[in-house]
Scaffold this motif. Structure first.
Motif, PDB file in Angstrom:
ATOM      1  N   ARG A  67      -5.238  -0.795  -7.366  1.00 54.54           N
ATOM      2  CA  ARG A  67      -4.674   0.218  -6.477  1.00 54.54           C
ATOM      3  C   ARG A  67      -5.617   0.475  -5.294  1.00 54.54           C
ATOM      4  O   ARG A  67      -5.180   0.551  -4.132  1.00 54.54           O
ATOM      5  N   THR A  68      -6.943   0.574  -5.572  1.00 53.96           N
ATOM      6  CA  THR A  68      -7.932   0.849  -4.517  1.00 53.96           C
ATOM      7  C   THR A  68      -7.967  -0.285  -3.500  1.00 53.96           C
ATOM      8  O   THR A  68      -7.977  -0.054  -2.274  1.00 53.96           O
ATOM      9  N   ALA A  69      -7.957  -1.539  -3.972  1.00 53.69           N
ATOM     10  CA  ALA A  69      -8.033  -2.686  -3.073  1.00 53.69           C
ATOM     11  C   ALA A  69      -6.790  -2.788  -2.210  1.00 53.69           C
ATOM     12  O   ALA A  69      -6.870  -3.098  -0.994  1.00 53.69           O
ATOM     13  N   ALA A 127       0.831  -1.205   0.000  1.00 53.02           N
ATOM     14  CA  ALA A 127       0.000   0.000   0.000  1.00 53.02           C
ATOM     15  C   ALA A 127       0.858   1.243   0.000  1.00 53.02           C
ATOM     16  O   ALA A 127       0.442   2.285  -0.505  1.00 53.02           O
ATOM     17  N   SER A 165      -6.607   0.618 -11.726  1.00 54.48           N
ATOM     18  CA  SER A 165      -7.202   1.512 -10.717  1.00 54.48           C
ATOM     19  C   SER A 165      -7.903   0.694  -9.623  1.00 54.48           C
ATOM     20  O   SER A 165      -7.832   1.033  -8.422  1.00 54.48           O
ATOM     21  N   GLN A 166      -8.572  -0.375 -10.012  1.00 56.58           N
ATOM     22  CA  GLN A 166      -9.237  -1.217  -9.022  1.00 56.58           C
ATOM     23  C   GLN A 166      -8.218  -1.908  -8.118  1.00 56.58           C
ATOM     24  O   GLN A 166      -8.439  -2.053  -6.905  1.00 56.58           O
ATOM     25  N   ASP A 214       1.739   2.627  -6.464  1.00 59.42           N
ATOM     26  CA  ASP A 214       1.911   3.203  -7.796  1.00 59.42           C
ATOM     27  C   ASP A 214       3.221   2.712  -8.473  1.00 59.42           C
ATOM     28  O   ASP A 214       3.239   2.381  -9.663  1.00 59.42           O
ATOM     29  N   VAL A 224      -4.789  -0.334  -1.270  1.00 57.02           N
ATOM     30  CA  VAL A 224      -4.726   0.773  -0.309  1.00 57.02           C
ATOM     31  C   VAL A 224      -5.751   0.565   0.818  1.00 57.02           C
ATOM     32  O   VAL A 224      -5.432   0.742   2.004  1.00 57.02           O
ATOM     33  N   GLU A 225      -6.986   0.208   0.459  1.00 56.08           N
ATOM     34  CA  GLU A 225      -8.028   0.050   1.467  1.00 56.08           C
ATOM     35  C   GLU A 225      -7.726  -1.101   2.427  1.00 56.08           C
ATOM     36  O   GLU A 225      -8.050  -1.009   3.619  1.00 56.08           O
TER      37      GLU A 225
END
Length: 266
Positions: free
Chosen positions: A192-194, A162, A189-190, A166, A196-197
């Motif tokens: 990256r979101t998963a 996380a 993008s998906q 990038d 990080v969250e």
């Protein structure tokens, strides 16, 4: 002794040396005729002179003008010369040397031709062997590079954090091409979101890797990877094992091996 007998006896003494000319050629104007003088020694007791003259007239007498050059006749003493008996005829050695000299250029040309043929065959064989060796070495090197690229791509794919998502996703994209790159970019993008969250921190290492097939342009590699994955549900980390098959192609411009397809197997 009667007068007739005395006359015959005196004539016999005068003709003790007889001159006989036979077969003389006609005289040439301005040139004296040559005559052959043949001496004949009469025996002490002679037959009648008429019989002797008649016999001599029947004998052939050689004209000196008809006699060939004495140099053309074989010398009887020459038969005793060892060189004339055992040695080759005069000029035979020179003729043999001349023939050998004439054959020498042909022999050299034949030898040169054979050497050129052997050299050409050797060079052709060396060229063929050298080309095969080059192809073998180039193919082997390409396979090793593809195997190394597959190992690194597998590690990159399962190593995401996380705090560096990038950079991590960019590294995966840089090593991809074709369908795999398009799919990953679409879902980047998906991902990256998963990551990080869920505060994901995954670190992987290669256990084993094997080349399924490959040449200097394409390769298929299987990689066994272990990864320790931490997230909000497993803050202490959890060990996961993956088997990944990667299809790779060699980029013509950069020469790098890029992943065109990635899937989990087994």
């Amino acid at each position: 002794m009667t007068g007739a007998k005395k006359e015959v006896a005196m004539q016999a003494r005068r003709d003790h040396t007889l001159k006989v000319i036979k077969g003389a050629k006609p005289g040439v104007p301005g040139r004296a005729s040559r005559r052959r003088v043949v001496p004949r020694q009469l025996p002490a007791s002679v037959a009648p002179i008429e019989d002797l003259l008649e016999r001599l007239d029947r004998e052939p007498v050689e004209d000196p003008a008809e006699v060939d050059d004495p140099a053309e006749f074989e010398d009887p003493a020459a038969g005793d010369d060892p060189a004339s008996v055992d040695g080759p005829p005069q000029g035979a050695g020179d003729a043999g040397a001349a023939k050998a000299a004439g054959d020498a250029p042909a022999g050299r040309r034949l030898l040169v031709g054979l050497l050129v043929a052997v050299l050409a065959a050797t060079l052709a064989a060396a060229g063929t062997t050298g080309h095969r060796w080059y192809v073998h070495q180039a193919t082997d090197q390409a396979r090793q590079e593809a195997l190394a690229a597959a190992k690194q791509a597998s590690v990159n794919f399962v190593s995401v954090s996380a705090t560096s998502v990038d950079r991590d996703t960019q590294r995966i994209t840089a090593g991809a091409t074709g369908d795999f790159k398009e799919e990953f970019v679409r879902g980047q993008s998906q991902v990256r979101t998963a990551v990080v969250e869920n505060r994901v921190d995954s670190r992987g290492s290669v256990l084993r890797a094997g080349l399924v097939s490959g040449d200097r342009r394409r390769a298929v590699v299987l990689v066994a990877v272990d990864a320790t994955v931490k997230n909000v549900k497993a803050p202490q980390g959890r060990l996961s094992h993956y088997r990944i098959q990667l299809d790779l192609v060699r980029d013509q411009d950069s020469g790098r091996w890029l992943v065109s397809r990635l899937q989990f197997v087994g």
